[in-house]
Design an enzyme around this catalytic site. Structure first.
Site, short mmCIF file in Angstrom:
data_model
loop_
_atom_site.label_atom_id
_atom_site.label_comp_id
_atom_site.label_asym_id
_atom_site.label_seq_id
_atom_site.Cartn_x
_atom_site.Cartn_y
_atom_site.Cartn_z
N HIS A 47 40.16 46.04 38.38
CA HIS A 47 39.45 46.37 39.62
C HIS A 47 39.22 47.87 39.69
CE1 HIS A 47 43.80 46.22 40.26
NE2 HIS A 47 43.62 47.28 41.03
N HIS A 77 38.76 50.95 42.24
CA HIS A 77 38.96 51.39 43.62
C HIS A 77 37.83 52.33 44.01
CE1 HIS A 77 43.41 50.39 43.93
NE2 HIS A 77 43.27 50.41 42.61
P1 5GP Z 1 46.38 48.74 41.41
O1 5GP Z 1 47.69 49.40 41.72
O2 5GP Z 1 46.56 47.51 40.55
O3 5GP Z 1 45.34 49.68 40.88
O4 5GP Z 1 45.79 48.28 42.80
C1 5GP Z 1 46.01 47.04 43.38
C2 5GP Z 1 45.46 47.12 44.78
O5 5GP Z 1 45.29 45.80 45.26
C3 5GP Z 1 46.38 47.86 45.76
O6 5GP Z 1 45.68 48.95 46.34
C4 5GP Z 1 46.74 46.78 46.78
O7 5GP Z 1 46.82 47.28 48.10
C5 5GP Z 1 45.62 45.78 46.62
N1 5GP Z 1 46.01 44.41 46.92
C6 5GP Z 1 47.12 43.75 46.46
N2 5GP Z 1 47.14 42.49 46.93
C7 5GP Z 1 46.02 42.34 47.69
C8 5GP Z 1 45.50 41.24 48.45
O8 5GP Z 1 46.07 40.16 48.52
N3 5GP Z 1 44.32 41.45 49.08
C9 5GP Z 1 43.65 42.65 49.02
N4 5GP Z 1 42.50 42.74 49.71
N5 5GP Z 1 44.12 43.70 48.33
C10 5GP Z 1 45.29 43.55 47.66
#
Ligand code: 5GP
Ligand code: ZN
Length: 147
Positions: A102, A104
């Site tokens: 993903h 951001h």
């Molecule tokens: P990463 O640390 O993998 O780059 O980011 C994962 C992101 O996914 C985090 O910013 C977290 O807040 C978001 N996230 C985790 N679980 C969920 C969810 O169930 N729904 C949504 N909308 N965001 C999520």
């Protein structure tokens, strides 16, 4: 991907709630559940891909194009947006916590206190190290391009 226990797959398939702001054939975009700032959006591939290595090129392109459009929309829709950060954490060491790749899209506001420690390294590499890295990288990139 059905039955893989992936929270982002569940959102894309409508089996989990999310504030969906955009969807097309390749990607979906929804609000981050724990936003760094208001308007923090995640752009994700519709087909499960744990990381960049397994992400289709066409989908990767569409993720960036969508992030670009979201950046413009965030500037227009939310007052006080003065900048945008794009961030993709690829791998646990990079801070990835959800293993459905993903991108951001994070709106930035004056004085929001969000920091990213780039540009202030105390021991920068030597010119020789830079040249060596550049050579190895460009060589490997050519073989990846041709694969
Ligand atoms: P990463 O640390 O993998 O780059 O980011 C994962 C992101 O996914 C985090 O910013 C977290 O807040 C978001 N996230 C985790 N679980 C969920 C969810 O169930 N729904 C949504 N909308 N965001 C999520
Ligand atoms: Zn998934």
């Amino acid at each position: 991907m059905k039955g893989n226990n992936c929270v982002f797959c569940n959102i894309i398939q409508g089996e989990a709630q999310a504030y969906l702001v955009y969807q097309d054939e390749l990607v979906s975009a929804f609000l981050d559940i724990s936003p760094i700032n208001d308007g923090h959006v995640l752009v994700v591939p519709n087909v499960h891909a744990a990381d960049l290595a397994t992400l289709e090129d066409e989908t990767a392109k569409q993720m960036f194009v969508t992030a670009k459009r979201l950046a413009a929309a965030l500037r227009a829709a939310l007052s006080g947006v003065e900048g945008i950060n794009l961030l993709l954490a690829d791998g646990q060491m990079a801070g990835q916590t959800v293993f459905h790749s993903h991108l951001h899209v994070i709106p930035r506001f004056a004085g929001d206190g969000v920091g990213f420690p780039h540009g202030n390294r105390q021991n920068p590499p030597t010119e020789a190290a830079m040249a060596s890295i550049c050579e190895r990288l460009s060589e490997r990139l050519r073989s990846i391009d041709n694969s």
